[in-house]
Design an enzyme around this catalytic site. Structure first.
Site, PDB file in Angstrom:
ATOM      1  N   HIS A  93       0.871  -1.053  -0.014  1.00  0.00           N
ATOM      2  CA  HIS A  93      -0.008  -0.209  -0.026  1.00  0.00           C
ATOM      3  C   HIS A  93       0.934   1.352  -0.059  1.00  0.00           C
ATOM      4  O   HIS A  93       1.976   1.331   0.687  1.00  0.00           O
ATOM      5  CB  HIS A  93      -1.024  -0.003   1.284  1.00  0.00           C
ATOM      6  CG  HIS A  93      -2.015   0.993   1.209  1.00  0.00           C
ATOM      7  ND1 HIS A  93      -1.813   2.307   1.326  1.00  0.00           N
ATOM      8  CD2 HIS A  93      -3.374   0.858   0.618  1.00  0.00           C
ATOM      9  CE1 HIS A  93      -2.940   3.001   1.107  1.00  0.00           C
ATOM     10  NE2 HIS A  93      -3.845   2.084   0.908  1.00  0.00           N
ATOM     11  N   GLU A 164      -4.040   2.343  -7.063  1.00  0.00           N
ATOM     12  CA  GLU A 164      -4.446   3.426  -6.595  1.00  0.00           C
ATOM     13  C   GLU A 164      -3.497   4.705  -6.595  1.00  0.00           C
ATOM     14  O   GLU A 164      -2.383   4.582  -5.928  1.00  0.00           O
ATOM     15  CB  GLU A 164      -4.246   3.048  -4.929  1.00  0.00           C
ATOM     16  CG  GLU A 164      -5.167   1.778  -4.505  1.00  0.00           C
ATOM     17  CD  GLU A 164      -5.568   1.620  -3.048  1.00  0.00           C
ATOM     18  OE1 GLU A 164      -6.686   1.936  -2.837  1.00  0.00           O
ATOM     19  OE2 GLU A 164      -4.688   1.840  -2.222  1.00  0.00           O
TER      20      GLU A 164
HETATM   21  C1  PEP Z   1      -6.645   3.247   0.333  1.00  0.00           C
HETATM   22  O1  PEP Z   1      -6.128   4.281   0.814  1.00  0.00           O
HETATM   23  O2  PEP Z   1      -6.593   2.158   0.199  1.00  0.00           O
HETATM   24  C2  PEP Z   1      -7.940   4.180  -0.230  1.00  0.00           C
HETATM   25  C3  PEP Z   1      -8.818   3.510  -1.199  1.00  0.00           C
HETATM   26  O3  PEP Z   1      -8.377   5.281   0.464  1.00  0.00           O
HETATM   27  P1  PEP Z   1      -9.609   6.166   0.348  1.00  0.00           P
HETATM   28  O4  PEP Z   1     -10.677   5.212  -0.221  1.00  0.00           O
HETATM   29  O5  PEP Z   1      -9.748   6.680   1.593  1.00  0.00           O
HETATM   30  O6  PEP Z   1      -9.207   6.988  -0.721  1.00  0.00           O
END
Ligand code: PEP
Length: 245
Positions: A93, A164
């Site tokens: 992550h 992400e």
């Molecule tokens: C994450 O950090 O994995 C994530 C998806 O965060 P958020 O949904 O808060 O943007």
């Protein structure tokens, strides 16, 4: 294949009582959820043991260590996680990479999770500077190639990849559905070079970053996206349940 929605509680909430309330709320709320969706909840380590067995969701962990046991202060092994009923493990992550986790560590974790017959969720994504400099694709390509290094071809499709983009993680606001889709297609192309066309088709690619109940459908409706990784919004049970409907 079922769509996959993963909830990442990050370092929340701050007590067992609150965590128990969240688990109970989810067990109740998710009963109505779409049966075509697989749901995984990733709480912090201390709350894994208080999650009662639920048919509504599977348990995931936010991290792991690749060694089995021994003098590794502060680490948590896959045997420990498995014993608690964990099926999925987030690896790499951006909030771990920010504090020094490198691709080599991420790869060790991904391989160890597969070795333990659990499912790794390999997180990749560029930051805003890299995107502005036109490096988004090369950054995620490197993260995927390194993350999947030394994994036998037949195992590659067992990994879940979560795109992400760091700049889209809340409170920033999501990337456009088109941007997520373009990157998903690109990631499948990268995977096809590591495995083959079938692997690229079968592997699950998720999008994560500022997903909530109002925008989730725009992403999850794409045939090329296998699901979502939800952070902040997953701490609000009603909101999270709506995402899964
Ligand atoms: C994450 O950090 O994995 C994530 C998806 O965060 P958020 O949904 O808060 O943007």
């Amino acid at each position: 294949m079922k769509k996959l929605i993963i909830s990442n509680w990050k370092m929340n909430p701050s007590s067992q009582k609150q965590a128990t309330n969240l688990f109970n709320g989810l067990s109740r709320g998710l009963k109505k959820s779409n049966s075509k969706i697989e749901i995984v909840v990733c709480p912090p380590f201390p709350y894994l043991s208080i999650a009662k067995k639920s048919t509504a969701f599977k348990l995931g962990a936010q991290d792991c260590f690749w060694e089995d046991q021994g003098a590794f202060t502060g680490q948590v092994s896959l045997a420990m996680l498995k014993d608690l009923g964990v099926k999925y493990v987030i690896c790499g992550h951006s909030e771990k990479r920010r504090f020094g986790e490198i691709d080599e560590d991420v790869n060790r974790k991904v391989r160890a999770v597969l070795g333990a017959k659990m499912t790794p969720i390999l997180c990749v994504g560029e930051n805003m500077e890299q995107r502005k400099n036109g490096q988004a694709f090369s950054v995620v390509e490197k993260q995927v190639k390194q993350g999947l290094k030394k994994i036998v071809k037949s195992q590659v499709s067992k990994v879940v990849i979560a795109y992400e983009p760091i700049w889209a993680i809340s409170p920033n606001g999501p990337c456009l559905p088109d941007q997520a889709l373009t990157m998903t297609l690109f990631l499948r192309k990268v995977v096809s070079k590591i495995g083959d066309k079938k692997t690229a088709k079968d592997i699950r690619v998720l999008y994560g970053g500022s997903i909530n109940a109002s925008n989730a459908k725009e992403y999850i409706s794409s045939d090329f996206l296998s699901g979502l990784l939800v952070g902040s919004a997953s701490l609000d049970t009603k909101e999270f349940v709506k995402i899964t409907l």
